[in-house]
Motif scaffolding. Structure first.
Motif, short mmCIF file in Angstrom:
data_model
loop_
_atom_site.label_atom_id
_atom_site.label_comp_id
_atom_site.label_asym_id
_atom_site.label_seq_id
_atom_site.Cartn_x
_atom_site.Cartn_y
_atom_site.Cartn_z
N LYS A 1 -8.98 9.43 7.12
CA LYS A 1 -9.17 9.67 8.23
C LYS A 1 -10.40 10.13 8.42
CE LYS A 1 -4.16 10.94 9.56
NZ LYS A 1 -3.49 12.12 10.26
N GLU A 2 -10.94 10.71 7.44
CA GLU A 2 -12.42 11.34 7.75
C GLU A 2 -13.33 10.06 7.53
OE1 GLU A 2 -12.07 15.74 5.73
OE2 GLU A 2 -12.35 13.92 4.44
N LYS A 3 -13.37 9.04 6.46
CA LYS A 3 -13.94 8.10 6.43
C LYS A 3 -13.93 6.98 7.97
CE LYS A 3 -13.81 7.01 1.65
NZ LYS A 3 -13.50 6.09 0.45
N ALA A 4 -12.64 7.20 8.43
CA ALA A 4 -12.84 6.48 9.63
C ALA A 4 -13.47 7.13 10.97
CB ALA A 4 -11.06 6.37 10.25
N ASN A 5 -13.40 8.49 10.79
CA ASN A 5 -14.22 9.23 11.71
C ASN A 5 -15.85 9.12 11.50
OD1 ASN A 5 -14.53 11.67 13.72
ND2 ASN A 5 -15.49 12.51 12.05
N ALA B 1 -15.99 2.19 -0.70
CA ALA B 1 -15.28 0.99 -0.83
C ALA B 1 -13.82 1.25 -1.09
CB ALA B 1 -15.69 -0.10 -1.49
N LYS B 2 -13.45 2.39 -1.47
CA LYS B 2 -12.10 2.90 -1.80
C LYS B 2 -11.18 2.96 -0.53
CE LYS B 2 -13.06 5.45 -6.03
NZ LYS B 2 -12.90 6.57 -6.96
N PRO B 3 -10.08 2.60 -0.58
CA PRO B 3 -9.04 2.75 0.75
C PRO B 3 -9.02 4.31 0.92
CG PRO B 3 -7.85 2.14 -1.21
CD PRO B 3 -9.10 1.91 -1.67
#
Length: 260
Positions: A35-39, A258-260
């Protein structure tokens, strides 16, 4: 068992999260990291949209007082292409006068990173208030603030949405023509202070090649332009050793991202 069950500090009991093993904690962190990467990506996309906002021409002449006397809005750019102006409340009638500026504005000032990093991206940050220069100089010395700080002498603050409370305006110049490109206040304004937050509200952004910016915008490789704040030299090429280090760091971070 929760952490609050073992609280013996005398603080009021809190309903805290569970205490888990290192493996369980890492799993929870990895779940949140998605979620943090999406943010982060959403924040980058918003900054890209901000760089495409229309510009508003500034045709009115504004006057300020600086340490060396009267200056114009164009002078505040200090020769750079972008200008960020924070309207701080330090003047008669403000709580704390004359020893202090507004507490909220003072907290913002305390958070401002070294302006050399903004300057290296062709960007100037200034504070403005209605206090006389002698009072501003005394306050800056007392609080250890280094950013340029000018005195508003006309309707500048009211014309740009900050006749009360606080706000940050962003301008760009094309030769002698000036344009307003962005404005933020309230909670969006309170997070300002860091170099990246400031650059993300400018029309040119961080000016790095990974950014989604309109064609022709200035962009350089990330990290390579970074320097110690006392070592920037206008027009100097990036240090070769630092380029090697930053390239390796960028590759590592791309792998991690790049990690999911």
């Amino acid at each position: 068992m929760t952490a609050s069950a073992e609280n013996r500090s005398g603080h009021p009991a809190m309903h805290t999260p569970p205490v888990v093993s290192p493996r369980e904690w890492e799993a929870a962190r990895e779940k949140l990291l998605v979620k943090e990467k999406a943010n982060t990506r959403a924040r980058d996309a918003l900054a890209a949209e901000r760089r495409r906002m229309p510009w508003m021409a500034v045709d009115k002449a504004y006057a300020f007082e600086g340490p060396e006397g009267k200056v114009s809005l164009l002078d505040l750019f200090d020769g750079r292409r972008q200008l960020i102006v924070y309207r701080a409340f330090y003047e008669p009638g403000v709580y704390g006068w004359p020893d202090h500026a507004c507490r909220g504005c003072s907290m913002v000032a305390d958070q401002v990173a070294h302006v050399a990093h903004l300057n290296a991206r062709d960007t100037t940050l200034v504070f403005v208030s209605r206090a006389p220069q002698a009072d501003i100089a005394r306050l800056k010395a007392r609080m250890g603030w280094k950013m340029p700080w000018y005195t508003v002498t006309d309707s500048f603050d009211a014309d740009f949405g900050v006749d009360e409370w606080h706000g940050t305006n962003v301008f760009i110049r094309d030769g002698g023509r000036l344009f307003r490109t962005y404005f933020v206040d309230n909670r969006g304004d309170e997070q300002m202070g860091g170099t990246w937050n400031y650059l993300d509200i400018t029309p040119l952004g961080r000016q790095e090649v990974w950014e989604d910016s309109p064609e022709g915008y200035p962009q350089t490789p990330p990290y390579q332009w970074w320097n110690w704040h006392d070592s920037y030299v206008a027009g100097a090429a990036p240090d070769r050793k630092w380029v090697e280090v930053s390239d390796a760091g960028e590759a590592a971070m791309r792998h991690q991202d790049a990690k999911p």
